[in-house]
Design an enzyme around this catalytic site. Structure first.
Site, short mmCIF file in Angstrom:
data_model
loop_
_atom_site.label_atom_id
_atom_site.label_comp_id
_atom_site.label_asym_id
_atom_site.label_seq_id
_atom_site.Cartn_x
_atom_site.Cartn_y
_atom_site.Cartn_z
N ARG A 1 9.69 1.20 -24.78
CA ARG A 1 9.47 -0.06 -24.02
C ARG A 1 9.59 -1.35 -25.09
NH1 ARG A 1 5.01 1.62 -20.48
NH2 ARG A 1 4.12 -0.26 -19.29
N ARG B 1 -7.19 1.05 -11.27
CA ARG B 1 -6.91 0.72 -12.66
C ARG B 1 -7.44 -0.56 -13.25
NH1 ARG B 1 -0.76 2.88 -14.17
NH2 ARG B 1 -0.96 0.86 -15.47
N LYS C 1 8.25 3.74 -11.24
CA LYS C 1 8.70 4.73 -12.32
C LYS C 1 7.89 6.20 -12.19
CE LYS C 1 7.73 2.14 -15.89
NZ LYS C 1 7.08 0.71 -14.95
N ARG D 1 1.01 -8.29 -17.65
CA ARG D 1 2.05 -7.00 -17.90
C ARG D 1 3.29 -7.70 -17.43
NH1 ARG D 1 -0.97 -3.14 -14.22
NH2 ARG D 1 0.94 -1.80 -14.70
N ARG E 1 -2.67 -0.70 -5.58
CA ARG E 1 -2.41 0.85 -5.88
C ARG E 1 -3.88 1.54 -6.21
NH1 ARG E 1 0.97 1.98 -11.20
NH2 ARG E 1 -0.40 0.48 -12.08
#
Ligand code: AP5
Length: 210
Positions: free
Chosen positions: A90, A157, A15, A168, A124
């Site tokens: 969400r 992160r 996204k 998640r 990431r």
């Protein structure tokens, strides 16, 4: 042209990556609730202090906090601005709140399998300054550990550790997946397979939006 676009899709589906490219191409504003919340956490604001405990273990920040944050942001942009919503709504409650004031033209759902998502998220790296994202194998920065765009040191992160990523994904399935049906019923849903090169996917995203 579609000017109010919601990006749907599980954590790691791209996204942020696709939203940023779209925002540059169309000159739209990208509103990322994740980026806003991480900035609030870094700055130690009252919102950041409250949000941190939910974000750290991959849960959702309460609806009332997110809805008032977004209403304020949207109002500050004024009329007629193209907006890409990344990470919001969400939950069905957030979608209803957004619909009360904004006509969503397109809900673009990026479809990616869980195994690919875990690989993308655990590898990431993110820029704490300009929020650019990289992947150490698929989309590495030119210089190891340094942001191409602003030269800041990249970090991992907290919520990109494997155990939190799995939580998640659970939270996504329970709370956010129902929005696929929600926007399907409204006739604004389009699904794009989010697998392939970033540019190939962007080609499909672009075609869907224009
Ligand atoms: P948020 O920051 O929104 O996280 P997310 O939805 O989990 O999404 P991500 O940012 O992890 O992934 P993405 O889909 O943007 O993928 P990306 O482009 O980076 O939210 C974080 C937290 O904040 C939430 O857990 C929650 O606590 C809170 N929060 C936020 N909004 C909220 C709300 N509305 N309500 C309540 N709480 C909220 O790509 C991922 C990786 O893959 C990158 O490394 C990238 O380089 C790579 N990649 C991208 N595309 C490709 C490709 N095609 N091939 C290979 N690699 C790729």
């Amino acid at each position: 042209m579609k000017t109010k676009i919601v990006l749907l899709g599980p954590p790691g589906s791209g996204k942020g990556t696709q939203g940023e490219k779209l925002s540059q191409e169309l000159g739209f504003v990208r509103l990322s609730t994740g980026d806003m919340l991480r900035e609030a956490v870094r700055n130690g604001t009252p919102l950041g202090l409250k949000a941190n405990e939910y974000m750290r273990n991959g849960g959702l920040v309460p609806n009332d906090l997110i809805i008032s944050l977004m209403k304020e942001k949207i109002a500050s942009l004024g009329e007629g601005v193209g907006i890409i919503f990344d990470g919001f709504p969400r939950t069905v409650e957030q979608a209803d709140a957004l619909g009360d004031g904004i006509d969503v033209d397109l809900a673009l759902n990026l479809d990616v399998d869980d195994s690919e998502l875990v690989n993308r998220l655990t590898k990431r790296r993110t820029c704490p300054n300009c929020n650019a994202v990289y992947h150490i194998d698929y989309n590495p920065p030119k210089k190891n550990g340094i942001c191409d765009k602003c030269g800041s040191e990249l970090y991992q992160r907290d919520d990109d550790k494997e155990e939190t990523v799995l939580n998640r994904l659970r939270v996504y399935r329970e709370n956010t997946m129902p929005l696929i049906e929600y926007y399907g019923r409204k006739g604004t849903l389009a699904t794009v397979k989010g697998v392939g090169s970033i540019d190939e996917i962007f080609g499909m995203v672009r075609k869907t939006v224009l």
